[in-house]
Scaffold this motif. Structure first.
Motif, PDB file in Angstrom:
ATOM      1  N   ALA C 191    -101.430 -18.620  30.894  1.00 45.83           N
ATOM      2  CA  ALA C 191    -100.814 -17.583  31.737  1.00 45.83           C
ATOM      3  C   ALA C 191     -99.851 -18.166  32.761  1.00 45.83           C
ATOM      4  O   ALA C 191     -99.375 -17.445  33.639  1.00 45.83           O
ATOM      5  CB  ALA C 191    -101.910 -16.799  32.451  1.00 45.83           C
ATOM      6  N   LEU C 192     -99.545 -19.452  32.630  1.00 48.23           N
ATOM      7  CA  LEU C 192     -98.807 -20.137  33.695  1.00 48.23           C
ATOM      8  C   LEU C 192     -97.485 -19.455  34.040  1.00 48.23           C
ATOM      9  O   LEU C 192     -97.149 -19.280  35.204  1.00 48.23           O
ATOM     10  CB  LEU C 192     -98.560 -21.598  33.296  1.00 48.23           C
ATOM     11  CG  LEU C 192     -98.164 -22.496  34.452  1.00 48.23           C
ATOM     12  CD1 LEU C 192     -99.256 -22.489  35.504  1.00 48.23           C
ATOM     13  CD2 LEU C 192     -97.920 -23.914  33.980  1.00 48.23           C
ATOM     14  N   LYS C 193     -96.765 -19.056  32.988  1.00 46.78           N
ATOM     15  CA  LYS C 193     -95.479 -18.413  33.219  1.00 46.78           C
ATOM     16  C   LYS C 193     -95.646 -17.173  34.103  1.00 46.78           C
ATOM     17  O   LYS C 193     -94.876 -16.948  35.019  1.00 46.78           O
ATOM     18  CB  LYS C 193     -94.897 -18.002  31.878  1.00 46.78           C
ATOM     19  CG  LYS C 193     -93.524 -18.560  31.595  1.00 46.78           C
ATOM     20  CD  LYS C 193     -93.036 -17.879  30.348  1.00 46.78           C
ATOM     21  CE  LYS C 193     -91.945 -18.597  29.640  1.00 46.78           C
ATOM     22  NZ  LYS C 193     -91.590 -17.881  28.392  1.00 46.78           N
ATOM     23  N   GLY C 194     -96.648 -16.390  33.790  1.00 50.84           N
ATOM     24  CA  GLY C 194     -96.895 -15.169  34.556  1.00 50.84           C
ATOM     25  C   GLY C 194     -97.275 -15.478  35.990  1.00 50.84           C
ATOM     26  O   GLY C 194     -96.848 -14.794  36.918  1.00 50.84           O
ATOM     27  N   ILE C 195     -98.078 -16.521  36.171  1.00 46.59           N
ATOM     28  CA  ILE C 195     -98.483 -16.889  37.534  1.00 46.59           C
ATOM     29  C   ILE C 195     -97.270 -17.344  38.329  1.00 46.59           C
ATOM     30  O   ILE C 195     -97.069 -16.937  39.467  1.00 46.59           O
ATOM     31  CB  ILE C 195     -99.564 -17.983  37.498  1.00 46.59           C
ATOM     32  CG1 ILE C 195    -100.835 -17.440  36.841  1.00 46.59           C
ATOM     33  CG2 ILE C 195     -99.868 -18.490  38.900  1.00 46.59           C
ATOM     34  CD1 ILE C 195    -101.914 -18.477  36.629  1.00 46.59           C
ATOM     35  N   VAL C 196     -96.436 -18.185  37.700  1.00 44.33           N
ATOM     36  CA  VAL C 196     -95.223 -18.666  38.374  1.00 44.33           C
ATOM     37  C   VAL C 196     -94.334 -17.484  38.737  1.00 44.33           C
ATOM     38  O   VAL C 196     -93.783 -17.412  39.840  1.00 44.33           O
ATOM     39  CB  VAL C 196     -94.459 -19.668  37.476  1.00 44.33           C
ATOM     40  CG1 VAL C 196     -93.106 -19.990  38.066  1.00 44.33           C
ATOM     41  CG2 VAL C 196     -95.280 -20.937  37.309  1.00 44.33           C
ATOM     42  N   THR C 197     -94.229 -16.526  37.823  1.00 40.75           N
ATOM     43  CA  THR C 197     -93.444 -15.327  38.102  1.00 40.75           C
ATOM     44  C   THR C 197     -93.966 -14.606  39.334  1.00 40.75           C
ATOM     45  O   THR C 197     -93.200 -14.237  40.225  1.00 40.75           O
ATOM     46  CB  THR C 197     -93.510 -14.366  36.899  1.00 40.75           C
ATOM     47  OG1 THR C 197     -92.963 -15.027  35.772  1.00 40.75           O
ATOM     48  CG2 THR C 197     -92.719 -13.116  37.175  1.00 40.75           C
TER      49      THR C 197
END
Lengths: 318, 269, 283
Positions: C191-197
């Motif tokens: 989910a890293l991309k979503g967290i960074v977003t």
């Protein structure tokens, strides 16, 4: 790998697991710490003022730094009136736009419009305030205010000098612009969560698009939409920078919407750095406490309305 | 070992050539107030394939998950009874589920390679996250596991490609390789081919037969032909109970229970 | 059904369609106008000096706001260091150890915190840090923005973690990987991309916050040499310039607003492209 050399790992993973769980729990609980901190700091800062003025603080209309006498009524009045103006403007526009976006707009137009509205929500308050000072207020001063006075001047709301520009009405309008995106996007989520079956049933009766919207969608979503409006009210009450920049910053209670006013937030923002002595800053803390109390109550109401409304998990956004 | 309360098992009088891998005695699992598995007692043969069949909702997946304590991920689950893995009580006090799962691996119905990892990383993730750092050993395990999963030849030139670039059947074999890499003693498979096309299914079935030389395999399937083709023993579950257990040939040709016969001949289910 | 009734219904339908369309235009109009004026007034006031020079005193032409641009980034960095770990880990708790009554209360409290007026945060941190430290400081400014980020980041982190299919957690657990390692290495990584977003959006929101900075970061016409000194920030400078009576400063305010809005919008538009294909691959 035999069971024997797994032994050391066992203890490690068990400790790791519980340590990680406790760590994340501690971080989640910071939320409560923050809430406690806000309440505690405001109460502490407001001590002097609360002690000196008691409950009179809430009903006294004197806000007089020169004589060191403070009453919150003008700021409360300004907050309520500017928020009401904002709601009167924003609610019909926002709900209608949400209806348009979910029910009536052609498909190709929906995404770009939604994107625009989300971008509007991202515009910092201070930038809207800047635009308000240099574009909106001059436009209101001439031709809008004289026009309103000419046709509605028989009402006390539209009496008085129009040449100041920075005024209660300007504040209300700028707050409306600030809260339109949030009411629109929360309303949109609400409308989207109306089951498709409801719509189909209405269409099957031969209803037009608008009739489907009115019968199947709006009546179903009433409670959720009310929650969206209350959420918008919460934002309106606490909106600070843009209001501070266009409302004129004058702590008075007058009927004319063309006259300068103040809100709880704008008084704090514009006077805090100049407040000296023991009482003045404390009175500002107490204004903050009043503001916090009102917005938290309104937000709790909004969250309960939105959470009990079937289906959507509506995330708060700014 | 406690006496077997279940006549179905006792009656078969099975004698496993390679010994017994798992023994379950009086195994019951509740989800909240639902009792989905009722006092099941069964022995699972080592280095053989045991198929679990039965209509949906019969508790076969729950049974499988109880064998490596995966059902505990559901907070409502409660378990009674006794399961031993080569004699070790896997529910004994102080035995961690994490350790049990390293000894009893699992492959799922839907292939689920980790999307952020390459093919090679997927294979070694279990080892790496359990502390194995030796690069040479990891490289060996990658080849070994992929060979065993009959995937090596197809992917050896692109081990660093994302795992999700593989086809559905390849992804499932990658998941098998991933499970094998931690060198479990038992491999549980929960309908491993139900989402695949016939060709990919064929490959998985061949693989299962091949793997039993080294592993104890328990496979849940709703596909009767699959059970008949690839298993040595078959257990028939119905409404949470073990109805009949025996050599696959016997279950399919000469079952002793009427309900088993009705099910394997397709009269219900 | 009579013909006239039918026509009336059709007319009503068309009328409502038009009316709601006009409302949608009214919603978009302010953004278009703000954007138009920012480009007209702000872009023309931009030049090399704006990005490289310190503010000039009243009456002197030229100057820039390099210190405020740097100050905004320093404040955001501090806010991220303070707010992101707490927000992300708290979100992990809500998503991975969920189900209890406590989680409902944490979520509820976070949603209420998101509605606390930004000026209130400023007053609170004034009492908490500025008074004990005998003056406003960059540190107080960073912390107040970090505090505001916590509930935002926590909620978005929880949301994106819950989008991670349960099959990945099961697969990792079945490999005998401990839960916390599964969470960190598999779930968070997926989910890293979503967290960074979520983090970027939270940063873009606090980047424009002014009210909480007025009594904490305070502003500075020069450089802050230590975190314990007052620091300049773009929103603060825009505010102070806008309410000043000088044309030169008004021009600078427009230019600053243009740059700040570009920064905020760039993040907002950027993450939309970043997240376009999130979880598109079949799970």
């Amino acid at each position: 790998m035999n069971p024997a050399n797994r032994q050391p790992d066992r203890a490690k993973s068990q400790h790791g697991d519980s340590a990680f769980k406790w760590l994340t729990l501690a971080m989640a609980l910071v939320i409560f710490v923050l809430i406690g901190l806000i309440g505690f700091e405001l109460l502490r800062g407001a001590q002097v003022s609360m002690h000196k003025f008691g409950w009179r603080f809430l009903v006294s209309s004197d806000w007089d730094p020169v004589n060191d006498v403070y009453g919150a009524l003008p700021a409360i009045f300004g907050t309520v009136v500017s928020s009401l103006i904002a709601l009167i403007i924003a609610v019909p526009i926002s709900v209608a736009t949400a209806v348009y976006l979910t029910e009536l707009a052609p498909q190709w137009l929906r995404q770009p419009l939604i994107m625009f509205i989300e971008l509007l929500a991202a515009v910092p308050s201070v930038i809207l305030g800047l635009w308000g000072i240099f574009v909106m207020v001059p436009f209101l001063r001439d031709p809008v205010f004289p026009f309103l006075q000419k046709y509605l001047g028989f009402l006390p709301l539209f009496k008085g000098p129009t040449y100041i520009g920075s005024s209660m009405l300007a504040g209300g309008i700028i707050v409306a612009i600030m809260i339109i995106p949030i009411i629109t996007s929360v309303s949109r989520e609400i409308l989207r969560s109306v089951p498709g079956l409801q719509r189909e049933a209405a269409y099957a009766l031969g209803a037009t698009r608008w009739e489907v919207t009115r019968i199947a969608v709006l009546s179903y979503a009433k409670k959720g939409l009310f929650g969206a409006v209350i959420l918008g009210l919460g934002r309106a009450l606490g909106e600070t920078m843009a209001v501070t920049m266009v409302i004129g910053n004058s702590s008075q209670i007058v009927a004319s919407l063309f006259a300068p006013a103040n809100t709880l937030a704008s008084v704090i923002a514009s006077e805090f750095n100049e407040a000296t002595g023991p009482i003045y800053p404390s009175a500002l803390f107490e204004l903050g406490l009043v503001l916090l109390g009102v917005t938290v109550l309104v937000n709790i109401l909004a969250q309960l309305l939105l959470k009990t409304f079937a289906g959507p998990s509506v995330k708060p956004q700014h | 070992m406690p006496a077997t309360p279940n006549p179905a098992t006792a009656a078969t009088g099975l004698n496993f050539p390679a010994g017994t891998a798992l023994t379950a005695r009086g195994l019951s699992v509740h989800f909240g107030r639902n009792k989905v598995l009722k006092e099941v007692s069964i022995d699972i043969a080592a280095k053989a394939v045991t198929a679990i069949i039965g209509p949906s909702g019969c508790g076969k997946s729950t049974f499988l998950r109880a064998l490596n304590r995966m059902h505990e991920l559901n907070p409502d689950a409660r378990m009674e009874g006794d399961i031993r893995l080569f004699g070790d009580d896997i529910y004994a006090r102080g035995v961690e589920p994490v350790i049990v799962r390293r000894r009893v691996g699992m492959v799922f119905q839907k292939s689920n390679p980790f999307p952020t990892m390459s093919i090679a990383e997927n294979v070694t993730v279990g080892l790496r996250l359990n502390g194995l750092r030796d690069k040479k050993l990891l490289a060996e395990r990658i080849e070994q596991s992929l060979q065993m999963a009959a995937l090596w030849d197809e992917v050896k030139d692109r081990l660093n490609a994302p795992a999700i670039s593989l086809s559905g059947g390849q992804q499932q074999r990658l998941c098998i390789a991933r499970a094998l890499a931690v060198q479990p003693e038992v491999l549980l498979m929960d309908e491993p081919a139900s989402a695949l096309d016939p060709l990919a299914t064929q490959k998985i079935e061949d693989l299962i037969v091949h793997l039993k030389k080294d592993y104890t395999i328990v496979i849940v399937t709703h596909n009767m032909q699959q059970a008949a083709r690839s298993s040595d023993y078959t257990a028939f579950f119905y409404l949470g109970e073990l109805i009949e257990f025996g050599p696959t040939a016997k279950i399919f040709t000469n079952p002793s229970q009427k309900r088993t016969e009705d099910y394997v001949t397709g009269r219900f289910g | 059904m009579t013909v006239s009734n039918h026509n009336w219904r059709k007319f009503k339908n068309a009328f409502m369609q038009t009316l709601t369309f006009v409302c949608a235009i009214l919603v978009v109009l302010p953004l278009v106008l703000v954007f138009y004026h920012l480009v007209k007034e702000g872009f023309s006031a931009l030049n090399w000096n704006f990005f490289t020079k310190l503010p000039k005193a009243v009456g002197e032409h030229g100057g820039g706001m390099v210190n405020a641009i740097a100050g905004t980034f320093i404040l955001l960095l501090q806010a991220a260091i303070f707010g992101v770990p707490i927000g992300v880990l708290g979100g992990v708790y809500l998503s991975e150890y969920g189900g209890s009554k406590l989680n409902w209360w944490i979520r509820f409290a976070a949603d209420i915190l998101n509605g606390v007026p930004s000026i209130t945060w400023g007053v609170v941190v004034y009492g908490l840090l500025v008074v004990p430290m005998h003056g406003p400081s960059a540190l107080a400014g960073g912390i107040v923005l970090g505090m505001m980020m916590i509930p935002l980041v926590m909620r978005t982190t929880e949301e994106v973690l819950q989008l991670v299919p349960g099959g990945y957690r099961e697969a990792a657990m079945a490999l005998g990987i401990a839960k916390w390692k599964t969470t960190v290495q598999i779930v968070i990584r997926t989910a890293l991309k979503g967290i960074v977003t979520g983090v970027l959006l939270a940063l873009s929101r606090v980047a424009g916050e002014t009210a909480p900075l007025i009594f904490t970061a305070f502003g500075n016409l020069g450089w802050a040499h230590k975190l314990t000194e007052p620091i300049a920030a773009m929103p603060l400078l825009i505010f102070n310039y806008a309410i000043s009576p000088y044309d030169d400063w008004h021009r600078q305010a427009w230019a600053g607003a243009f740059v700040l809005l570009m920064l905020v919008l760039a993040i907002n538009v950027g993450v939309r492209f970043l997240t376009r294909d999130r979880f598109k691959q079949k799970a």
